[in-house]
Design a protein around this motif. Sequence first.
Motif, PDB file in Angstrom:
ATOM      1  N   LYS A 211       0.870  -1.221   0.094  1.00 37.77           N
ATOM      2  CA  LYS A 211       0.170   0.254  -0.042  1.00 37.77           C
ATOM      3  C   LYS A 211       0.866   1.409  -0.120  1.00 37.77           C
ATOM      4  O   LYS A 211       2.142   1.155   0.153  1.00 37.77           O
ATOM      5  CB  LYS A 211      -0.993  -0.024   1.248  1.00 37.77           C
ATOM      6  CG  LYS A 211      -0.367  -0.038   2.435  1.00 37.77           C
ATOM      7  CD  LYS A 211      -1.030  -0.149   3.546  1.00 37.77           C
ATOM      8  CE  LYS A 211      -0.451  -0.439   4.977  1.00 37.77           C
ATOM      9  NZ  LYS A 211      -1.354  -0.582   6.245  1.00 37.77           N
TER      10      LYS A 211
ATOM     11  N   ASP B 243     -11.263  -9.853   4.118  1.00 40.49           N
ATOM     12  CA  ASP B 243     -11.154  -8.688   4.734  1.00 40.49           C
ATOM     13  C   ASP B 243     -10.946  -8.349   6.337  1.00 40.49           C
ATOM     14  O   ASP B 243      -9.886  -7.808   6.807  1.00 40.49           O
ATOM     15  CB  ASP B 243     -11.908  -7.146   4.307  1.00 40.49           C
ATOM     16  CG  ASP B 243     -11.902  -6.972   2.802  1.00 40.49           C
ATOM     17  OD1 ASP B 243     -10.581  -7.821   2.137  1.00 40.49           O
ATOM     18  OD2 ASP B 243     -12.631  -6.623   2.123  1.00 40.49           O
TER      19      ASP B 243
ATOM     20  N   GLY C 269      -5.275  -9.780  11.414  1.00 43.91           N
ATOM     21  CA  GLY C 269      -4.044  -9.741  11.256  1.00 43.91           C
ATOM     22  C   GLY C 269      -3.449 -11.053  10.508  1.00 43.91           C
ATOM     23  O   GLY C 269      -2.283 -11.177  10.414  1.00 43.91           O
TER      24      GLY C 269
ATOM     25  N   VAL D 282      -7.958 -10.495   7.493  1.00 47.90           N
ATOM     26  CA  VAL D 282      -6.786 -10.217   7.245  1.00 47.90           C
ATOM     27  C   VAL D 282      -6.560  -8.638   7.945  1.00 47.90           C
ATOM     28  O   VAL D 282      -5.578  -8.561   8.795  1.00 47.90           O
ATOM     29  CB  VAL D 282      -6.542 -10.067   5.674  1.00 47.90           C
ATOM     30  CG1 VAL D 282      -5.227  -9.340   5.437  1.00 47.90           C
ATOM     31  CG2 VAL D 282      -6.418 -11.366   5.246  1.00 47.90           C
ATOM     32  N   ASP D 283      -7.559  -7.962   7.832  1.00 49.73           N
ATOM     33  CA  ASP D 283      -7.407  -6.244   8.314  1.00 49.73           C
ATOM     34  C   ASP D 283      -7.604  -6.374   9.812  1.00 49.73           C
ATOM     35  O   ASP D 283      -6.839  -5.740  10.439  1.00 49.73           O
ATOM     36  CB  ASP D 283      -8.399  -5.717   7.609  1.00 49.73           C
ATOM     37  CG  ASP D 283      -7.965  -5.499   6.016  1.00 49.73           C
ATOM     38  OD1 ASP D 283      -6.872  -5.746   5.708  1.00 49.73           O
ATOM     39  OD2 ASP D 283      -8.940  -5.078   5.332  1.00 49.73           O
ATOM     40  N   THR D 284      -8.385  -7.222  10.231  1.00 52.64           N
ATOM     41  CA  THR D 284      -8.934  -7.227  11.676  1.00 52.64           C
ATOM     42  C   THR D 284      -7.833  -8.090  12.650  1.00 52.64           C
ATOM     43  O   THR D 284      -7.331  -7.489  13.577  1.00 52.64           O
ATOM     44  CB  THR D 284     -10.152  -7.390  11.943  1.00 52.64           C
ATOM     45  OG1 THR D 284     -10.989  -6.292  11.275  1.00 52.64           O
ATOM     46  CG2 THR D 284     -10.668  -7.006  13.377  1.00 52.64           C
TER      47      THR D 284
ATOM     48  N   ARG E  88      -2.287 -13.285   7.441  1.00 53.37           N
ATOM     49  CA  ARG E  88      -1.712 -13.046   6.186  1.00 53.37           C
ATOM     50  C   ARG E  88      -2.342 -13.950   4.899  1.00 53.37           C
ATOM     51  O   ARG E  88      -2.413 -15.118   5.104  1.00 53.37           O
ATOM     52  CB  ARG E  88      -0.311 -13.292   6.087  1.00 53.37           C
ATOM     53  CG  ARG E  88       0.597 -13.199   4.887  1.00 53.37           C
ATOM     54  CD  ARG E  88       2.249 -12.901   4.871  1.00 53.37           C
ATOM     55  NE  ARG E  88       2.573 -14.523   5.259  1.00 53.37           N
ATOM     56  CZ  ARG E  88       2.880 -15.548   4.511  1.00 53.37           C
ATOM     57  NH1 ARG E  88       2.667 -15.247   3.393  1.00 53.37           N
ATOM     58  NH2 ARG E  88       3.164 -16.559   5.012  1.00 53.37           N
TER      59      ARG E  88
ATOM     60  N   ALA F 158     -14.494  -2.876  13.717  1.00 54.01           N
ATOM     61  CA  ALA F 158     -14.845  -3.451  12.676  1.00 54.01           C
ATOM     62  C   ALA F 158     -16.483  -3.744  12.481  1.00 54.01           C
ATOM     63  O   ALA F 158     -16.822  -4.204  11.395  1.00 54.01           O
ATOM     64  CB  ALA F 158     -14.149  -5.085  12.392  1.00 54.01           C
TER      65      ALA F 158
ATOM     66  N   GLN G 116      -6.385   3.933  13.637  1.00 53.54           N
ATOM     67  CA  GLN G 116      -5.342   3.159  14.367  1.00 53.54           C
ATOM     68  C   GLN G 116      -4.640   4.183  15.374  1.00 53.54           C
ATOM     69  O   GLN G 116      -4.303   5.075  14.833  1.00 53.54           O
ATOM     70  CB  GLN G 116      -4.454   2.671  13.196  1.00 53.54           C
ATOM     71  CG  GLN G 116      -5.283   1.480  12.187  1.00 53.54           C
ATOM     72  CD  GLN G 116      -4.261   1.090  11.393  1.00 53.54           C
ATOM     73  OE1 GLN G 116      -3.091   0.642  11.724  1.00 53.54           O
ATOM     74  NE2 GLN G 116      -4.575   0.751  10.146  1.00 53.54           N
TER      75      GLN G 116
END
Length: 559
Positions: A76, A450, A457, A453-455, A459, A520, A284
């Motif tokens: 990103k 999502d 963590g 992965v995003d919440t 991979r 989330a 964050q």
Amino acid sequence: MRHTGKHLTFLLPAVLLLSACLSGGGSSNRAPSPTPPPNNDPIPTVNYLSAIGIGVSDLDAAVKLYTQGLGMRELKRLQRDNRHEVILESADGRGSLVALMSFTDGIGRNVQQNPGKLVFYARDPNTFAAQFNAAGGRITLPPMPQAAFGGVLVGFGRDQDNNLIEIVGDDSANHSYFGAFGLGVSDLEAARDFYTEVLGLEQSLFLEIPGQYDEYILQSPVPGGSALVLMHWTNDSVRNYSDNPIKLEFASSDPQALAGALERSGMAIERPLAPSAEPGLENQLVGYSSDADGNLLELRQGIRGYLGGAGIGTDDLDAALRFYTEGLGMHEVTRRSRTDRDEVVLESADARGSQLVLMQFTDGEPRSMRRNPGKLVFYVSDPEQTALDLIAAGGLVTLPPSFQPGLNVVVGFGRDPDNNLIELVGSPAAVQSYFGAFGIGVSDLQAARDFYVDTLGLRQVLFLPIPGQYDEYILQGQGGSALVLMHWTNAVPRNYTDNPVKLEWRSMSPDGLISGIEQAGERVVQTPNSDDTRDDEQVAYAKDADGTLLEILPAPWGR
């Protein structure tokens, strides 16, 4: 090519660094520095080096070199308060991230004077070095075998901004990964004390390279990040250790407590922890401090974790236990009586992967155990014999193991007594068998991906569409079995909601994870601060969008 003695002195630390970073230990044949006095103040947090940042003069050129030349992939781009950042991940998805930083505040910075290094481990160092050179890097010493260290290949180069790039051969690498970051420091002992006593890193090795530099190699108790190497040059060369355009991003189990520890150590908190308003980092927690040499320390909330156990409901606990022990070679670890269920905890024959928890409910609530749209994946040394063992243990083989040319492995399918899908995968790495992945059915595949992965963590390892059957994302935590998110595409009705399934999630910060789940928009059932404990561990509960239960516990390295 004739090599001088000067070149060889530079090769020595690379090989020793390889030993230190891969084994977590090692020793130097030179006298170590004095042991620091004991610190009686407990370190209030666990932390790891989640990313390093280096200033660059030409962001596009640096991105090209680090992606095409060093095999990294762009994750990103962020617009920070005073800089642009491009976040990169190693080809193997291992180690800390790398942030290439292009400053936008007009303050002059010399990006050519960093006295440290970036260490990359590569399966084929010669190809890696050639790739680096072709992309615009400069090889100053081609990889050479070191007979004294088993023939390991080591080489050196420079990027466009003169950062030292160290290349080390490693057969465990699929391609390459960023294994260590060398940081130049003005006072080596004081820096070692700071990073061990305040940040909680652990010293794995001290190296004294006569006439060149001394270094401490430090690692975190939290697995998965790159090592931090503290370096001080002793060859009378002029090095600038102060206020270099470098950032160390530390993820912490409790960043507020870490900020307090930094203040008590005499470091100023340059920006107190607060939810970020920067694009891509909304809400964050981000804060800033620095070390004694002015290197920027960015503090973040860490939640690193893994799937510690996968739970499946069963109508007949004894039949399920017989199937998984006799059919798949698992071993019983313990039994528990919970509020609404009895549990039997199993471990794989090879003691690898997550535990499997068989759950028989005792609360009288109706549940269908036979409609779970997920699967359990076992890697086995002999798929054909395992298929026969499944049948003898009360299961069903629906597709006998056969070689799959597209995957280059033997794969078979079956069902357990409660109709859970069992996938058998032949693996030469399996001594007997191990529970390698747990698949859960999800109603919205992309949204579930999502969230996890995003919440949580995880991979993403792979997206795998099985035409006419299902699509799946394969996700991996910091250990344990993989989590597979599955959505069926064969037009057969599936129930994705409120299945008798649970994910036992181990996190370095259960509180931080719960906070992320709340942000989330998912349901938190119970916080870690309740009186409910399991084996003397506080338990938290949450649910994902489909109602799959998340039982959240501290990771061993988060206690």
